[in-house]
Scaffold this motif. Structure first.
Motif, PDB file in Angstrom:
ATOM      1  N   LEU A 163      24.734  95.584  26.519  1.00 21.40           N
ATOM      2  CA  LEU A 163      25.437  96.789  26.133  1.00 21.40           C
ATOM      3  C   LEU A 163      26.890  96.704  26.586  1.00 21.40           C
ATOM      4  O   LEU A 163      27.155  96.321  27.722  1.00 21.40           O
ATOM      5  CB  LEU A 163      24.811  98.031  26.800  1.00 21.40           C
ATOM      6  CG  LEU A 163      23.299  98.204  26.675  1.00 21.40           C
ATOM      7  CD1 LEU A 163      22.867  99.405  27.517  1.00 21.40           C
ATOM      8  CD2 LEU A 163      22.913  98.405  25.228  1.00 21.40           C
ATOM      9  N   VAL A 171      28.468 104.015  25.068  1.00 21.92           N
ATOM     10  CA  VAL A 171      28.113 102.666  24.651  1.00 21.92           C
ATOM     11  C   VAL A 171      28.975 102.288  23.460  1.00 21.92           C
ATOM     12  O   VAL A 171      28.967 102.955  22.423  1.00 21.92           O
ATOM     13  CB  VAL A 171      26.620 102.563  24.285  1.00 21.92           C
ATOM     14  CG1 VAL A 171      26.286 101.168  23.777  1.00 21.92           C
ATOM     15  CG2 VAL A 171      25.758 102.896  25.495  1.00 21.92           C
ATOM     16  N   PHE A 174      25.959  97.568  20.874  1.00 19.09           N
ATOM     17  CA  PHE A 174      24.569  97.289  21.230  1.00 19.09           C
ATOM     18  C   PHE A 174      24.218  95.983  20.552  1.00 19.09           C
ATOM     19  O   PHE A 174      24.102  95.921  19.327  1.00 19.09           O
ATOM     20  CB  PHE A 174      23.641  98.408  20.751  1.00 19.09           C
ATOM     21  CG  PHE A 174      22.249  98.323  21.330  1.00 19.09           C
ATOM     22  CD1 PHE A 174      21.865  99.149  22.373  1.00 19.09           C
ATOM     23  CD2 PHE A 174      21.332  97.398  20.851  1.00 19.09           C
ATOM     24  CE1 PHE A 174      20.594  99.072  22.913  1.00 19.09           C
ATOM     25  CE2 PHE A 174      20.061  97.298  21.382  1.00 19.09           C
ATOM     26  CZ  PHE A 174      19.693  98.145  22.414  1.00 19.09           C
ATOM     27  N   GLU A 176      21.720  92.558  20.309  1.00 13.52           N
ATOM     28  CA  GLU A 176      20.420  91.970  20.646  1.00 13.52           C
ATOM     29  C   GLU A 176      20.602  90.520  21.056  1.00 13.52           C
ATOM     30  O   GLU A 176      20.919  89.652  20.246  1.00 13.52           O
ATOM     31  CB  GLU A 176      19.478  92.069  19.434  1.00 13.52           C
ATOM     32  CG  GLU A 176      18.110  91.451  19.653  1.00 13.52           C
ATOM     33  CD  GLU A 176      17.249  92.205  20.652  1.00 13.52           C
ATOM     34  OE1 GLU A 176      16.123  91.756  20.906  1.00 13.52           O
ATOM     35  OE2 GLU A 176      17.707  93.241  21.178  1.00 13.52           O
ATOM     36  N   ASN A 186      19.685  96.562  27.960  1.00 14.39           N
ATOM     37  CA  ASN A 186      18.765  97.635  27.601  1.00 14.39           C
ATOM     38  C   ASN A 186      17.537  97.572  28.498  1.00 14.39           C
ATOM     39  O   ASN A 186      16.736  96.651  28.392  1.00 14.39           O
ATOM     40  CB  ASN A 186      18.380  97.473  26.122  1.00 14.39           C
ATOM     41  CG  ASN A 186      17.187  98.319  25.723  1.00 14.39           C
ATOM     42  OD1 ASN A 186      16.846  99.298  26.373  1.00 14.39           O
ATOM     43  ND2 ASN A 186      16.550  97.925  24.628  1.00 14.39           N
ATOM     44  N   GLU A 208      15.888  97.735  18.105  1.00 11.37           N
ATOM     45  CA  GLU A 208      17.007  97.235  18.885  1.00 11.37           C
ATOM     46  C   GLU A 208      18.112  96.627  18.022  1.00 11.37           C
ATOM     47  O   GLU A 208      19.132  96.187  18.557  1.00 11.37           O
ATOM     48  CB  GLU A 208      16.506  96.193  19.885  1.00 11.37           C
ATOM     49  CG  GLU A 208      15.490  96.729  20.879  1.00 11.37           C
ATOM     50  CD  GLU A 208      14.077  96.858  20.304  1.00 11.37           C
ATOM     51  OE1 GLU A 208      13.255  97.535  20.946  1.00 11.37           O
ATOM     52  OE2 GLU A 208      13.811  96.319  19.202  1.00 11.37           O
ATOM     53  N   LEU A 212      19.894 101.142  16.649  1.00 13.18           N
ATOM     54  CA  LEU A 212      20.683 101.331  17.858  1.00 13.18           C
ATOM     55  C   LEU A 212      22.109 100.814  17.697  1.00 13.18           C
ATOM     56  O   LEU A 212      23.054 101.377  18.258  1.00 13.18           O
ATOM     57  CB  LEU A 212      19.988 100.684  19.057  1.00 13.18           C
ATOM     58  CG  LEU A 212      18.767 101.450  19.566  1.00 13.18           C
ATOM     59  CD1 LEU A 212      18.050 100.676  20.664  1.00 13.18           C
ATOM     60  CD2 LEU A 212      19.145 102.842  20.081  1.00 13.18           C
ATOM     61  N   GLU A 213      22.286  99.750  16.928  1.00 14.03           N
ATOM     62  CA  GLU A 213      23.634  99.276  16.643  1.00 14.03           C
ATOM     63  C   GLU A 213      24.420 100.341  15.875  1.00 14.03           C
ATOM     64  O   GLU A 213      25.610 100.571  16.135  1.00 14.03           O
ATOM     65  CB  GLU A 213      23.582  97.970  15.857  1.00 14.03           C
ATOM     66  CG  GLU A 213      23.089  96.783  16.688  1.00 14.03           C
ATOM     67  CD  GLU A 213      22.829  95.542  15.851  1.00 14.03           C
ATOM     68  OE1 GLU A 213      23.089  95.585  14.625  1.00 14.03           O
ATOM     69  OE2 GLU A 213      22.367  94.531  16.414  1.00 14.03           O
ATOM     70  N   ALA A 216      25.421 103.276  18.112  1.00  9.48           N
ATOM     71  CA  ALA A 216      26.500 102.837  19.000  1.00  9.48           C
ATOM     72  C   ALA A 216      27.837 102.862  18.259  1.00  9.48           C
ATOM     73  O   ALA A 216      28.849 103.348  18.789  1.00  9.48           O
ATOM     74  CB  ALA A 216      26.217 101.441  19.552  1.00  9.48           C
ATOM     75  N   ALA A 223      24.907 105.466  27.858  1.00 13.66           N
ATOM     76  CA  ALA A 223      24.156 104.672  28.831  1.00 13.66           C
ATOM     77  C   ALA A 223      24.030 105.425  30.145  1.00 13.66           C
ATOM     78  O   ALA A 223      24.994 106.017  30.640  1.00 13.66           O
ATOM     79  CB  ALA A 223      24.849 103.337  29.063  1.00 13.66           C
TER      80      ALA A 223
END
Length: 257
Positions: A163, A171, A174, A176, A186, A208, A212-213, A216, A223
Motif C-alpha cells: 500500500l 491510501v 493498492f 497486488e 494489506n 485485491e 481495491l485498486e 484507492a 489505512a
C-alpha cells in the motif's frame, strides 16, 4: 457490526494439511485458526459471523454444527441416543455459513454474501491470519474519515500486496505483490461500507485487484496502521511459527482470557 470471513480458498501452499481440510480449519494448538480469528472479534463484542465457504465447505459446516459436542465431555446413552454434556463449552456467537462456490474468487465471494450483509457497514477479514488488532479502534477510525473502505496496514516481510500511504492515512495506491514499495501491506481486517460491493463485477473478480485498486484511485480507501502482532498462515513454516507461539505461551494475538 457483522463480521464476514473469507474461508473458501484452496490453500495450495499449505498442501500438507489442505488435501484433507480447508486452510481455515488447520489447527493452532487444539483449535482451527478460524476459531482464533473469531475469538479476537468476539473479544471486542462482534459475534455475528458470516463465513464465505468454498473448498471443503462441509468440513467447516460440520465443525460448527457439532461445536458443543466436539469441545465438551459427554455421556451418550446408546439405546435412546440421549446425550449429556459435561463441562459444556459454548460461545455466544451467531454463525451463518454460506457456500459461495468452489472456484469463486475473493471479490466474488464477498459479493455473493450481499444478502447476508445488509445495508450496514461490516467487518471483513481472511480465514488465515491472526493479529492483536484493536477492532473497535479500527471501527472508530473508519467512522472518522467517511470513506468506503478501511484496510489494516501492517509491516511484515515483503511478500504481499503493498500500500502507498500518505501521511494522513489516505491510501494512494493498492498493488497486488509489486516488486518494490514502501513496506506497508494489506493485513486484512477491513471495515467496509456496503456501497463498495458495486465495485465487484462477479465471481471471477479478485478483491485485491480491480475493486481495491479502484477505490484507492478514487481516494475512498484509508489505512489503519497496525504496528502490533500480525501473522498470516500461508505456508507450513508460518503454521509452525504460530504453533510454537501458542505452545510457548507467547501467542500475542491471544487477547482473550
Amino acid at each position: 457490526m457483522k463480521v464476514l470471513i473469507l474461508a473458501g480458498g484452496f490453500g495450495t501452499r499449505l498442501g500438507e494439511y489442505t488435501t484433507m481440510i480447508p486452510k481455515p480449519m488447520v489447527n493452532i494448538g487444539d483449535r482451527p485458526i478460524l476459531w482464533h480469528i473469531m475469538k479476537t472479534y468476539a473479544y471486542y463484542g462482534h459475534c455475528d459471523f458470516n463465513i464465505a465457504l468454498g473448498y471443503k465447505a462441509e468440513v467447516i459446516k460440520n465443525y460448527f454444527l457439532n461445536y458443543s459436542i466436539l469441545n465438551s465431555d459427554f455421556s451418550i446413552h446408546t439405546k435412546s441416543q440421549k446425550i449429556e454434556t459435561h463441562n459444556r463449552v459454548d460461545e455466544d456467537w451467531k454463525i451463518t455459513l454460506v457456500d459461495t462456490g468452489l472456484d469463486t474468487m475473493t471479490g466474488g465471494r464477498l459479493k455473493r454474501m450481499r444478502n447476508f450483509i445488509g445495508n450496514e457497514p461490516f467487518l471483513l477479514t481472511y480465514g488465515d491470519g491472526v493479529a492483536d488488532v484493536d477492532i473497535n479502534s479500527l471501527i472508530s477510525f473508519h467512522k472518522s474519515h467517511g470513506k468506503l473502505v478501511t484496510v489494516t496496514a501492517v509491516r511484515p516481510a515483503a511478500r504481499f500486496g503493498e500500500l502507498g500511504i500518505s501521511k494522513f492515512g489516505q491510501v494512494t495506491s493498492f498493488q497486488e505483490k509489486p516488486q518494490v514499495g514502501e513496506g506497508w501491506i494489506n493485513g486484512g481486517y477491513f471495515v467496509i461500507e456496503p456501497a463498495f460491493l458495486d465495485f465487484i463485477d462477479g465471481d471471477k473478480t479478485v478483491l485485491e485487484r480491480d475493486p481495491l485498486e479502484a477505490v484507492a484511485q478514487n481516494r475512498q480507501l484509508m489505512a489503519f496502521p497496525h504496528t502490533g502482532f500480525w501473522q498470516c498462515m500461508d505456508t507450513k513454516r508460518d503454521r509452525d511459527y504460530l504453533e510454537d507461539c501458542w505452545g510457548s505461551g507467547k501467542a500475542q494475538w491471544k487477547i482473550w482470557t
